[in-house]
Design a protein around this motif. Structure first.
Motif, mmCIF file in Angstrom:
data_model
loop_
_atom_site.group_PDB
_atom_site.id
_atom_site.type_symbol
_atom_site.label_atom_id
_atom_site.label_comp_id
_atom_site.label_asym_id
_atom_site.label_seq_id
_atom_site.Cartn_x
_atom_site.Cartn_y
_atom_site.Cartn_z
ATOM 1 N N ALA A 176 0.845 -1.473 -0.043
ATOM 2 C CA ALA A 176 -0.076 -0.134 -0.303
ATOM 3 C C ALA A 176 0.673 1.160 0.001
ATOM 4 N N GLY A 177 0.187 2.066 -0.707
ATOM 5 C CA GLY A 177 1.266 3.067 -0.838
ATOM 6 C C GLY A 177 0.570 4.187 -1.452
ATOM 7 N N ILE A 178 1.542 5.535 -1.397
ATOM 8 C CA ILE A 178 0.996 7.504 -2.159
ATOM 9 C C ILE A 178 2.107 7.244 -3.027
ATOM 10 N N GLU A 179 1.692 7.982 -3.996
ATOM 11 C CA GLU A 179 2.723 8.331 -5.369
ATOM 12 C C GLU A 179 2.466 9.669 -5.494
ATOM 13 N N THR A 180 3.270 10.677 -5.432
ATOM 14 C CA THR A 180 3.040 11.325 -5.231
ATOM 15 C C THR A 180 3.950 12.144 -6.674
ATOM 16 N N GLY A 181 3.594 13.034 -7.781
ATOM 17 C CA GLY A 181 4.725 13.356 -8.491
ATOM 18 C C GLY A 181 3.452 15.196 -9.687
ATOM 19 N N VAL A 182 4.349 15.559 -10.906
ATOM 20 C CA VAL A 182 4.059 16.155 -11.730
ATOM 21 C C VAL A 182 4.202 15.238 -13.226
ATOM 22 N N LEU A 183 3.237 15.907 -13.633
ATOM 23 C CA LEU A 183 2.721 14.963 -14.964
ATOM 24 C C LEU A 183 2.616 16.607 -16.328
ATOM 25 N N LEU A 184 3.591 15.960 -17.851
ATOM 26 C CA LEU A 184 3.086 17.021 -18.331
ATOM 27 C C LEU A 184 2.790 16.346 -19.352
ATOM 28 N N GLU A 185 1.780 17.256 -20.012
ATOM 29 C CA GLU A 185 0.362 16.400 -21.072
ATOM 30 C C GLU A 185 0.393 17.363 -22.493
ATOM 31 N N VAL A 186 0.392 16.808 -23.703
ATOM 32 C CA VAL A 186 -0.001 18.267 -24.694
ATOM 33 C C VAL A 186 -0.470 18.101 -25.705
ATOM 34 N N TYR A 187 -1.663 17.973 -26.195
ATOM 35 C CA TYR A 187 -1.978 17.464 -27.607
ATOM 36 C C TYR A 187 -1.835 18.680 -28.939
ATOM 37 N N GLY A 188 -2.167 18.166 -29.895
ATOM 38 C CA GLY A 188 -2.027 18.310 -31.187
ATOM 39 C C GLY A 188 -2.688 19.465 -31.511
ATOM 40 N N LYS A 189 -4.184 19.863 -30.611
ATOM 41 C CA LYS A 189 -4.811 21.075 -31.133
ATOM 42 C C LYS A 189 -5.666 21.288 -30.087
ATOM 43 N N ALA A 190 -6.105 22.479 -30.088
ATOM 44 C CA ALA A 190 -6.790 22.248 -28.149
ATOM 45 C C ALA A 190 -7.944 21.633 -28.360
ATOM 46 N N PRO A 191 -7.744 20.713 -27.014
ATOM 47 C CA PRO A 191 -9.657 20.609 -26.962
ATOM 48 C C PRO A 191 -10.325 21.116 -26.112
ATOM 49 N N VAL A 192 -11.637 21.513 -26.923
ATOM 50 C CA VAL A 192 -12.176 22.420 -26.198
ATOM 51 C C VAL A 192 -13.338 22.123 -25.496
ATOM 52 N N ILE A 193 -12.972 22.263 -24.471
ATOM 53 C CA ILE A 193 -13.772 22.107 -22.791
ATOM 54 C C ILE A 193 -14.959 23.105 -22.654
ATOM 55 N N LEU A 194 -14.762 24.533 -22.838
ATOM 56 C CA LEU A 194 -15.391 25.545 -22.273
ATOM 57 C C LEU A 194 -15.466 26.198 -24.114
ATOM 58 N N ARG A 195 -16.929 27.097 -23.818
ATOM 59 C CA ARG A 195 -16.497 27.876 -25.201
ATOM 60 C C ARG A 195 -17.606 29.006 -24.612
ATOM 61 N N SER A 196 -17.146 30.679 -25.626
ATOM 62 C CA SER A 196 -17.726 31.806 -24.828
ATOM 63 C C SER A 196 -18.334 32.195 -26.728
#
Length: 260
Positions: A214-234
């Motif tokens: 049993a344990g805990i993992e903590t860290g940093v994740l870097l993620e990039v996409y070819g084009k921006a995923p559209v989550i919000l729109r205005s």
């Protein structure tokens, strides 16, 4: 995010104190008594909600210090500007949200033992690094929108409620949103979004050395996409100005598993 960073720092300090008191650096004589490890966990991260997602990891020991592993993680990624509002009938929805964004992250990586704990007690500290593709899934965010005319702040005398994906050009009145539709209403309209990710982390393992883990993992994740995923729109704002291609995050995973 501030609370998660504080929690992460606290866990690192506590685990560091435990390892100084109870653990020893890995050495060639500390040959582990297991060769495989399988764990599953719950993820919390600065890009998710209350619970970010879930993950599984399978590890094969190479020698007393090094292991290799594969892992799969499924999370929901949210936009930093998401906010939840309550409609006049008591239901809740996220204004300006056009899509849910779920991400499947298969990855391969390596793990090195920094401090090895005693056989039946203590804390083991590992350093991990991994990378792999990010398979994003954009699923429409549907709302119940009332087209019946009414005065602001007043419930309608009649209703004309339709289930539609949020569109800022059409759904211009927040007070006409009755509720969000069930999660998988738009499951048949999912669109893939391909990217890549890499992460670096520390894990702190507890429990019996030769059996359960049993344990805990903590860290940093870097993620990039070819084009921006559209989550919000205005309205009158380009989607690319609201949504990003790059998604860095800090995460914490609590996991359980077994060894053999």
């Amino acid at each position: 995010m501030r609370h998660l960073l504080s929690l992460t720092g606290l866990l690192v300090c506590l685990a560091g104190s435990a390892t100084q008191a109870q653990s020893l650096p890995a050495s060639p004589n500390d040959d582990p008594s297991y060769r495989k490890e399988f764990v599953y966990g719950v993820n919390f991260n600065t890009r998710g909600g209350l619970i970010g997602g879930a993950s599984v990891r399978s590890t094969r020991v190479l020698n007393e210090s090094w292991s290799r592993f594969w892992s799969v993680e499924m999370v929901e990624v949210k936009h930093r500007k998401e906010r939840r509002l309550t409609s006049y009938n008591g239901s809740s929805f996220v204004p300006d949200k056009s899509n849910y964004f779920f991400v499947l992250r298969p990855s391969i990586g390596a793990q090195r033992v920094i401090f090895r704990k005693a056989a039946e007690s203590g804390v083991q500290v590992n350093a991990l690094a991994s990378a792999g593709p990010s398979i994003g899934l954009l699923m429409p965010y549907y709302i119940y929108y009332d087209y019946a005319p009414r005065s602001p702040g007043q419930p309608p005398g009649s209703e004309d409620i339709r289930t539609e994906q949020y569109d800022p050009a059409i759904h211009t009145r927040e007070e006409n949103v009755r509720d969000r539709a069930p999660l998988f209403t738009g499951a048949g309209e999912v669109k893939p979004q391909i990217g890549a990710h890499m992460r670096a982390a520390l894990s702190f393992e507890y429990g019996r050395y030769r059996d359960a883990v049993a344990g805990i993992e903590t860290g940093v994740l870097l993620e990039v996409y070819g084009k921006a995923p559209v989550i919000l729109r205005s309205l009158n704002v380009p989607d690319s100005q609201i949504n990003n291609r790059f998604y860095p995050s800090v995460y914490l995973t609590i996991y359980l598993g077994s060894r053999s």
